[in-house]
Design a protein around this motif. Structure first.
Motif, short mmCIF file in Angstrom:
data_model
loop_
_atom_site.label_atom_id
_atom_site.label_comp_id
_atom_site.label_asym_id
_atom_site.label_seq_id
_atom_site.Cartn_x
_atom_site.Cartn_y
_atom_site.Cartn_z
N TYR A 98 9.14 3.25 3.89
CA TYR A 98 9.79 3.16 2.59
C TYR A 98 8.86 2.50 1.57
O TYR A 98 8.81 2.91 0.40
N ARG A 103 6.42 3.53 -5.59
CA ARG A 103 7.38 2.72 -6.32
C ARG A 103 6.81 1.36 -6.64
O ARG A 103 7.50 0.34 -6.60
N ASP A 106 8.48 -1.17 -8.96
CA ASP A 106 9.71 -1.86 -8.55
C ASP A 106 9.43 -3.15 -7.79
O ASP A 106 10.35 -3.93 -7.54
N ILE A 109 11.06 -4.14 -2.64
CA ILE A 109 12.49 -3.83 -2.57
C ILE A 109 12.83 -3.45 -1.13
O ILE A 109 12.10 -2.67 -0.50
N ASN A 111 15.06 -1.50 1.64
CA ASN A 111 15.67 -0.17 1.56
C ASN A 111 17.19 -0.21 1.67
O ASN A 111 17.80 -1.26 1.90
N ILE A 112 17.78 0.96 1.54
CA ILE A 112 19.23 1.09 1.42
C ILE A 112 19.98 0.56 2.64
O ILE A 112 21.14 0.13 2.53
N THR A 115 21.03 -2.84 2.04
CA THR A 115 22.18 -2.85 1.13
C THR A 115 23.46 -2.57 1.89
O THR A 115 24.48 -3.26 1.70
N GLU A 162 17.81 -2.28 -2.54
CA GLU A 162 17.99 -1.06 -3.32
C GLU A 162 19.42 -1.00 -3.87
O GLU A 162 20.36 -1.37 -3.18
N TYR A 163 19.57 -0.54 -5.07
CA TYR A 163 20.83 -0.47 -5.82
C TYR A 163 21.34 -1.85 -6.24
O TYR A 163 22.45 -1.95 -6.77
#
Length: 270
Positions: A98, A103, A106, A109, A111-112, A115, A162-163
């Motif tokens: 990832y 990116r 950013d 970060i 990864n999802i 999250t 992420e998000y």
């Protein structure tokens, strides 16, 4: 056809667990839309003009992943925290590929999967908190301390995943919305309360993206899940070709590794 909202009672007199057959379809849809998003973002040249795919089809993936995690956390696992740890393990494996995605702007970060894991942890805590409050097993000072720590953890973690902060809220808000919709109730007040409990989820979903198109797809995905919780889950047939477990567990880190390899080869040729 009207949607039946009367709760189904199981043989022991309790509320029957809802059907999860829709998640078989959801797994395929989530992987496909996620892959379309990442291919349009990282692989397809800008000159192809496919940026719209990430702002439309690609916006289905995250709310769908979050919905399936929340659904399983509510209805299909006795230990949501162990489920959260399994998601976290996938995230740890996926983090290196990832980080190889373009990116750099950013920064670092997570990864999802981080999250989703943290979101499920928060949702499980909220559910347990409600149960302890109903039993009277939680004093005022302990309640204040726990809520304060939870808010601090959310505020800190939101900068790293992420998000961001809104993404961390999705699973807890799904769980808050899905439970009363499933429990149903034919009285007007009960249905009104169940509807009101869904509003925070839809609000956060609408705030997560900048473009109107992205907002529309994210909110529409959440609305579809809420309809399933309200009773439409009974109408969904079993998927004819179930997702192989290894594919489901390995696709997220695997497709990032494949994209990173492709970008490396393309960069070398260029």
């Amino acid at each position: 056809m009207t949607l039946q909202v009367t709760p189904i009672i199981d043989a022991k007199g309790g509320l029957a667990r809802p059907s999860s057959t829709w998640t078989g379809w959801g797994q395929w849809l989530a992987l496909i839309t996620m892959t379309v998003d990442h291919l349009s973002r990282y692989v397809v040249p800008d000159s192809w003009g496919l940026g719209w795919a990430g702002s439309s089809i690609g916006r289905i993936a995250f709310p769908l992943f979050a919905a399936m995690v929340a659904w399983h956390g509510l209805f299909n696992t006795r230990n949501p925290l162990r489920y959260a740890r399994r998601i976290l393990m996938i995230g740890l494996v996926a983090q290196l590929p990832y980080m190889l995605m373009p990116r750099a702007a950013d920064g670092l970060i997570l990864n999802i999967c981080f999250t989703l894991s943290l979101g499920l942890t928060g949702g499980a805590w909220l559910k347990a908190l409600r149960e302890r409050l109903e039993r009277g097993a939680l004093g005022p000072m302990q309640l204040i301390a726990e809520v304060g720590l939870a808010v601090a953890a959310w505020a800190t973690a939101g900068f790293w995943v992420e998000y961001s902060h809104l993404g961390l809220l999705m699973i807890p808000l799904y769980m808050i919305a899905i439970q009363p919709l499933h429990e149903g109730g034919v009285a007007f007040v009960e249905r009104l309360i169940a509807t009101a409990m869904a509003l925070p989820l839809l609000t956060v979903a609408g705030l997560m993206n900048s473009s109107d198109m992205a907002k529309s797809f994210t909110v529409a995905t959440c609305l579809a899940i809420l309809l399933l919780a309200a009773g439409a889950h009974r109408l969904i047939p079993r998927v004819p070709f179930g997702m192989p477990r290894r594919l489901w567990l390995g696709w997220y880190p695997g497709h990032f590794a494949a994209i990173a390899l492709w970008l490396g080869i393309a960069g070398g040729l260029g």
